[in-house]
Design an enzyme around this catalytic site. Structure first.
Site, PDB file in Angstrom:
ATOM      1  N   LYS B  76      -2.788   0.551   2.932  1.00  0.00           N
ATOM      2  CA  LYS B  76      -1.409   0.077   2.847  1.00  0.00           C
ATOM      3  C   LYS B  76      -0.834   0.580   1.526  1.00  0.00           C
ATOM      4  CE  LYS B  76       1.246  -4.279   3.105  1.00  0.00           C
ATOM      5  NZ  LYS B  76       1.149  -5.738   3.244  1.00  0.00           N
ATOM      6  N   SER B 151       3.854  -7.870   6.850  1.00  0.00           N
ATOM      7  CA  SER B 151       4.323  -6.654   6.232  1.00  0.00           C
ATOM      8  C   SER B 151       3.384  -5.463   6.402  1.00  0.00           C
ATOM      9  CB  SER B 151       4.565  -6.892   4.751  1.00  0.00           C
ATOM     10  OG  SER B 151       3.342  -7.132   4.074  1.00  0.00           O
ATOM     11  N   SER B 175       0.756 -11.469   6.386  1.00  0.00           N
ATOM     12  CA  SER B 175       1.056 -10.034   6.474  1.00  0.00           C
ATOM     13  C   SER B 175      -0.062  -9.156   7.008  1.00  0.00           C
ATOM     14  CB  SER B 175       1.486  -9.504   5.110  1.00  0.00           C
ATOM     15  OG  SER B 175       2.825  -9.826   4.866  1.00  0.00           O
TER      16      SER B 175
END
Lengths: 93, 480
Positions: B76, B151, B175
């Protein structure tokens, strides 16, 4: 929540907004405050606030020199530097 | 080559010489290229991954094999990667090439993993739909009109679409778990403090926790094993006795909290009930538990996360790194214009909410009150874990929704996190894993465990996945 409060929050946060965005922000923040106002209905009399989920105390490392950082390497990503110093607009006349 | 092969299969394929790490990397690079439309990646490091793959092939030939040697994964874009853009999906960090590796990145490298790129996400991890990214939204591979969740949406979608073997993510209020659920993959939020936050760009420091998104509980365990552990560079890193990743199977008492199940839509209830029955048929027993402060979690979360975000994001000043406005007249302009240009609207909204909660006159009513209720929420769980081993809940009130459906309405978006924020506030580990489909979209269930109880969650997950196939469904099945 009103425009005056928004002004204060923007100034504390060092942010600015376009006029149209201000209206939307006022609406959004008002509804967010409405959401969090739900907390008032919970009885918290005598409850100790919880700052850390594991409730451990912050550790300090031994006060001994550790790896040094390479100044040039870390300043390579700075927007403006000169002679190892970060440049900002003139502060003192 | 099978794009949906799990880590165990890839490990044996590499070790048996069925394919090389270089071939595997080329395979994923080609897939990433072909699936550009999904917008899963902010950076693809083709050169870096191929060089690392050559080194991995040499290591495999020399029998110096770590658990992940030669396996391409993606991080990420919240994790610092030395020499690679680390943008946090923000214009603010659009030029930030990290000068060092996050501990998570370093440890996965040490276990042999090779980095194929950096995945898209909500800006500064603030969002539940991956629509707040400066680099544009990620599409859900199951239905490209839908969001992948957020997210860690790029990571979840990349695993689901077979663009990487596994990915890292971060979870502040859901997330990792919610995008895992929306994309039909397995995601683990570890116990707060189990995985180092060093080099993971801070959003809300008392909640943020890195973890894996993978094809199975077994793969998630392999990644956790490589990522976890005490780190002197993170002062909130936990010094816990080494705990196992898996444990031997035993009959568990599974808590069913009415607060999470009562308001669920009939279609999701049907899927979740089926999952509960499947767990019971494995010999586990489901019993009711009460978590009475659950309905306050969203409010508490948005106060605490906002307050911590407003503090953490004050570091972006346009001076040392990140976006700097052109030609400021004075220092105040430099701060204000750099920040106003660099941050998107959701990030600004959260900074302002947090600043409000921390400001004079409101601190007691909001921030302190939220911390008090946070203790009550945590106590609810501690009480429940006196009676049960694991708690079973939904991950999200819906399956993946259409893009733009909620983006203009922050309250509805925030309520997406209703089932994931409580475990975050309590610092508990939670596993999200696929348990069915509804209208052809994946549905996830969540196992919540006691602090450092990951082995119960992963073992139960592995057991469930050995008896069911929901985790092995992939988006291509939707077009068959």
């Amino acid at each position: 929540m009103d425009q005056q409060t928004i002004d204060k929050l923007l100034s504390l946060s060092r942010l600015s907004l376009l006029p149209d965005d201000r209206e939307k922000l006022l609406r959004d923040l008002s509804s967010i405050v409405g959401l969090v106002d739900f907390m008032r209905s919970i009885d918290t009399e005598g409850v100790e606030p919880l700052a850390h989920p594991l409730e451990v105390t912050q550790r300090l490392r031994p006060d001994e020199p550790d790896t040094s950082f390479d100044q040039e390497h870390y300043q390579a990503i700075a927007p403006q530097i000169r002679d190892g110093l970060y440049l900002v607009p003139r502060v003192v006349e | 080559m099978n794009p949906y092969a799990n880590v165990t299969q890839l490990r044996s394929g590499l070790d048996n010489g069925d394919f090389s790490a270089e071939e595997l990397s080329h395979f994923y690079l080609d897939r990433i290229d072909a699936e550009e439309d999904l917008n899963c990646f902010i950076t693809v490091d083709a050169e870096g991954v191929l060089e690392a793959a050559k080194r991995a092939d040499k290591a495999i030939a020399d029998k110096r094999i770590g658990p992940l040697t030669g396996i391409p994964i993606a991080h990420k874009d919240i994790f610092c990667t030395r020499g690679l853009l680390t943008s946090c999906a923000s214009r603010m960090l659009n030029n930030f090439v990290a000068p060092y590796d996050a501990t998570v990145v370093e440890r996965l490298k040490r276990a042999g993993a090779i980095t194929i790129g950096k995945t898209n996400m909500d800006e500064f991890a603030m969002g539940s739909s991956n629509e707040t990214s400066f680099y544009g939204p990620v599409k859900n591979p199951w239905d490209r009109e839908c969001v992948p969740g957020g997210s860690s949406g790029g990571s979840a979608a990349a695993v689901a679409a077979g663009l990487a073997a596994a990915c890292t993510g971060s979870d502040t209020g859901g997330s990792i778990r919610q995008p895992a659920s929306f994309c039909g993959v397995t995601g683990l939020k570890p116990t707060y403090g189990r995985v180092s936050r060093y080099g993971m760009i801070a959003f809300a420091s008392s909640l943020d926790q890195g973890g894996p998104l993978a094809r199975s509980a077994s793969d998630a365990g392999t990644l956790l094993n490589a990522m976890e552990g005490y780190d002197p560079n993170d002062s909130t890193s936990a010094i816990a006795d080494a705990t196992d990743i898996f444990s031997s199977s035993r009959a568990l008492k599974i808590g069913i909290p009415s607060q999470y199940w009562n308001d669920l839509s009939p279609s999701l209830t049907k899927v979740l009930e089926e999952a509960r029955r499947a767990l019971e048929s494995l010999g586990h027993r489901a019993v009711s538990v009460e978590l009475p402060h659950t309905n306050a979690a969203t409010a508490v979360y948005y106060v605490i996360a906002g307050a911590e975000a407003s503090t953490n994001l004050s570091r972006y000043d346009g001076i040392r790194y990140g976006h700097r406005t052109a030609s400021p007249e004075n220092l105040e302009d430099l701060y204000q214009f750099s920040r106003s240009e660099g941050f998107g609207s959701e990030v600004k909204r959260r900074i302002l909410t947090g600043t409000y909660a921390l400001s004079v006159g409101y601190y007691d009513a909001y921030y302190l009150k939220a911390q008090q209720i946070r203790r009550l929420i945590r106590q609810d769980f501690l009480d429940a874990f006196g009676e049960v081993d694991v708690i079973l809940t939904p991950v999200s009130p819906s399956t993946a929704f259409k893009r733009e459906a909620l983006i203009e309405d922050p309250i509805s978006m925030y309520q997406q996190d209703i089932y994931t924020t409580p475990a975050s506030l309590a610092g508990l580990p939670a596993l999200s894993l696929p348990c069915g489909v509804s209208d052809q979209m994946p549905v996830g269930m969540q196992f919540i465990g006691p602090h450092f109880g990951e082995s119960s969650l992963l073992t139960l997950g592995r057991e469930y996945q050995s008896e069911t196939d929901w985790h092995a469904l992939h988006p291509a099945d939707n077009h068959d």
